[in-house]
Design a protein around this motif. Structure first.
Motif, PDB file in Angstrom:
ATOM      1  N   UNK A  75       0.829  -1.210   0.000  1.00  0.00           N
ATOM      2  CA  UNK A  75       0.000   0.000   0.000  1.00  0.00           C
ATOM      3  C   UNK A  75       0.867   1.267   0.000  1.00  0.00           C
ATOM      4  N   UNK A  76       0.216   2.394  -0.253  1.00  0.00           N
ATOM      5  CA  UNK A  76       0.892   3.697  -0.163  1.00  0.00           C
ATOM      6  C   UNK A  76       1.426   3.918   1.252  1.00  0.00           C
ATOM      7  N   UNK A  77       0.642   3.560   2.255  1.00  0.00           N
ATOM      8  CA  UNK A  77       1.090   3.729   3.637  1.00  0.00           C
ATOM      9  C   UNK A  77       2.336   2.887   3.921  1.00  0.00           C
ATOM     10  N   UNK A  78       2.417   1.690   3.329  1.00  0.00           N
ATOM     11  CA  UNK A  78       3.612   0.867   3.488  1.00  0.00           C
ATOM     12  C   UNK A  78       4.831   1.578   2.892  1.00  0.00           C
ATOM     13  N   UNK A  79       4.625   2.209   1.745  1.00  0.00           N
ATOM     14  CA  UNK A  79       5.721   2.928   1.090  1.00  0.00           C
ATOM     15  C   UNK A  79       6.164   4.120   1.934  1.00  0.00           C
ATOM     16  N   UNK A  80       5.217   4.852   2.495  1.00  0.00           N
ATOM     17  CA  UNK A  80       5.562   5.987   3.362  1.00  0.00           C
ATOM     18  C   UNK A  80       6.310   5.477   4.593  1.00  0.00           C
ATOM     19  N   UNK A  81       5.914   4.298   5.087  1.00  0.00           N
ATOM     20  CA  UNK A  81       6.638   3.704   6.208  1.00  0.00           C
ATOM     21  C   UNK A  81       8.080   3.424   5.861  1.00  0.00           C
ATOM     22  N   UNK A  82       8.321   2.990   4.637  1.00  0.00           N
ATOM     23  CA  UNK A  82       9.697   2.789   4.172  1.00  0.00           C
ATOM     24  C   UNK A  82      10.441   4.132   4.104  1.00  0.00           C
ATOM     25  N   UNK A 140       8.747  -0.384  -5.962  1.00  0.00           N
ATOM     26  CA  UNK A 140       8.258   0.533  -4.940  1.00  0.00           C
ATOM     27  C   UNK A 140       6.872   1.076  -5.269  1.00  0.00           C
ATOM     28  N   UNK A 141       6.315   0.719  -6.411  1.00  0.00           N
ATOM     29  CA  UNK A 141       4.954   1.113  -6.732  1.00  0.00           C
ATOM     30  C   UNK A 141       4.015   0.188  -5.962  1.00  0.00           C
ATOM     31  N   UNK A 142       3.137   0.733  -5.118  1.00  0.00           N
ATOM     32  CA  UNK A 142       2.278  -0.122  -4.287  1.00  0.00           C
ATOM     33  C   UNK A 142       1.446  -1.096  -5.116  1.00  0.00           C
ATOM     34  N   UNK A 143       1.428  -2.347  -4.702  1.00  0.00           N
ATOM     35  CA  UNK A 143       0.724  -3.382  -5.437  1.00  0.00           C
ATOM     36  C   UNK A 143      -0.765  -3.097  -5.526  1.00  0.00           C
ATOM     37  N   UNK A 144      -1.339  -2.521  -4.472  1.00  0.00           N
ATOM     38  CA  UNK A 144      -2.765  -2.197  -4.502  1.00  0.00           C
ATOM     39  C   UNK A 144      -3.070  -1.175  -5.586  1.00  0.00           C
ATOM     40  N   UNK A 145      -2.216  -0.173  -5.742  1.00  0.00           N
ATOM     41  CA  UNK A 145      -2.418   0.837  -6.781  1.00  0.00           C
ATOM     42  C   UNK A 145      -2.319   0.203  -8.170  1.00  0.00           C
ATOM     43  N   UNK A 146      -1.322  -0.641  -8.363  1.00  0.00           N
ATOM     44  CA  UNK A 146      -1.175  -1.312  -9.651  1.00  0.00           C
ATOM     45  C   UNK A 146      -2.437  -2.096  -9.980  1.00  0.00           C
ATOM     46  N   UNK A 147      -2.931  -2.852  -9.013  1.00  0.00           N
ATOM     47  CA  UNK A 147      -4.121  -3.671  -9.243  1.00  0.00           C
ATOM     48  C   UNK A 147      -5.351  -2.812  -9.527  1.00  0.00           C
ATOM     49  N   UNK A 148      -5.511  -1.734  -8.796  1.00  0.00           N
ATOM     50  CA  UNK A 148      -6.658  -0.843  -8.993  1.00  0.00           C
ATOM     51  C   UNK A 148      -6.681  -0.264 -10.404  1.00  0.00           C
ATOM     52  N   UNK A 201      -1.285   5.088 -15.420  1.00  0.00           N
ATOM     53  CA  UNK A 201      -2.242   5.631 -14.468  1.00  0.00           C
ATOM     54  C   UNK A 201      -1.706   5.546 -13.044  1.00  0.00           C
ATOM     55  N   UNK A 202      -0.985   4.466 -12.736  1.00  0.00           N
ATOM     56  CA  UNK A 202      -0.407   4.302 -11.396  1.00  0.00           C
ATOM     57  C   UNK A 202       0.662   5.355 -11.139  1.00  0.00           C
ATOM     58  N   UNK A 203       1.501   5.583 -12.124  1.00  0.00           N
ATOM     59  CA  UNK A 203       2.558   6.588 -11.977  1.00  0.00           C
ATOM     60  C   UNK A 203       1.950   7.976 -11.786  1.00  0.00           C
ATOM     61  N   UNK A 204       0.912   8.283 -12.555  1.00  0.00           N
ATOM     62  CA  UNK A 204       0.241   9.577 -12.406  1.00  0.00           C
ATOM     63  C   UNK A 204      -0.406   9.714 -11.031  1.00  0.00           C
ATOM     64  N   UNK A 205      -1.012   8.633 -10.559  1.00  0.00           N
ATOM     65  CA  UNK A 205      -1.649   8.648  -9.240  1.00  0.00           C
ATOM     66  C   UNK A 205      -0.610   8.885  -8.141  1.00  0.00           C
ATOM     67  N   UNK A 206       0.548   8.232  -8.260  1.00  0.00           N
ATOM     68  CA  UNK A 206       1.604   8.434  -7.271  1.00  0.00           C
ATOM     69  C   UNK A 206       2.182   9.843  -7.355  1.00  0.00           C
TER      70      UNK A 206
END
Length: 285
Positions: free
Chosen positions: A119-126, A179-187, A206-211
């Motif tokens: 998730x995005x939160x996991x990435x921020x945790x990193x 590092x792209x969250x898997x949930x975002x990729x799937x969405x 779309x994932x890159x734009x969302x991030x």
């Protein structure tokens, strides 16, 4: 304790990359001369640890062993790591604690065993370990208030994610790290394997734009950071870094990092830096 002959060290796993090849300024001439040396000591330590974690030939166990030596040396429990000894000497001279360097090592240790973020939160945790300690260290070197940490953390996380997005294909191909969250990729209907293609698929785009949009939010949270800093020169450098990051984020919304250039050319970066620096100077009382 001396390092055993023939054992793996950070120097043996070095990539050869230095601060001049980074996307954002590191201890630039904008800063006071007396502040650049301690910042460069932290950078060299971080660069060495990053190279260890990213080495494509050493095993995870070897890399973790080298990082453990860096950790124990920085904590004053051994003298195994040359890079950590150098930073420890600077910390002692400046009366600073090793906490930011130790936090940073947590991220590099994670890189040895974790290759995906859900998730995005996991990435921020990193980013809490991989990026935020660097900004906090620079602020400590300058004697700035910890009240500036939230804005610094937001900017440092943004810089880290910009780097992840620019290098997303390279990280996947060379290190099988995403590092792209898997949930975002799937969405967005994308898959990890899309990073291996010659150009981004619609879902990956779309994932890159969302991030990039979420990174814009982080840059918004750090918009007042430069004005919070008492040291005039550091304030200017932060304004420059923020301007470069804003420009790169805008590019990531319209350019494909798999098939198009996102990085600034030298002349572009200098122009952005000059305009941001002059604007910050003009805005100071």
């Amino acid at each position: 304790m001396a390092t055993a002959a023939g054992s793996t060290t950070a120097g043996k796993l070095a990539s050869g990359k230095d601060h001049r090849q980074e996307n954002f300024p590191v201890a630039s001439i904008v800063l006071k001369r007396e502040q650049r040396a301690p910042i460069m000591a932290f950078y060299r330590f971080a660069r060495a640890a990053d190279d260890v974690a990213d080495n494509p030939t050493a095993s995870a166990a070897e890399r973790l062993s080298v990082l453990a030596a860096m950790r124990s040396t920085l904590a004053g429990e051994s003298d195994e790591s040359e890079e950590a000894r150098a930073l420890r000497a600077v910390l002692t001279e400046r009366g600073l604690t090793p906490r930011h360097g130790l936090d940073l090592l947590t991220a590099f240790e994670r890189d040895c065993t974790v290759a995906r973020y859900r998730t995005w939160d996991d990435l921020i945790g990193y980013c809490r370990h991989s990026a935020m300690p660097a900004g906090r260290y620079v602020l400590d070197v300058h004697g700035e208030s910890q009240a500036t940490w939230p804005a610094s953390d937001a900017l440092c996380a943004a810089l880290q994610i910009i780097n992840h997005l620019q290098d997303c294909a390279k990280d996947f191909r060379a290190l099988d790290r995403v590092y792209l969250p898997l949930e975002m990729l799937a969405e967005n209907g994308a898959e990890v394997g899309d990073l291996g293609g010659p150009a981004a698929t619609p879902g990956l785009r779309a994932t890159i734009e969302q991030m990039a949009t979420r990174t814009d939010d982080l840059l918004g949270q750090s918009a007042s950071f430069a004005a919070q800093i008492r040291d005039r020169r550091l304030s200017v450098e932060v304004a420059i870094i923020h301007r470069l990051a804003t420009s790169l984020t805008a590019r990531l919304k319209t350019r494909d990092p798999l098939s198009q250039r996102v990085h600034h050319r030298r002349r572009e970066a200098l122009w952005l830096a000059a305009t941001a620096g002059l604007s910050r100077l003009a805005g100071r009382s």
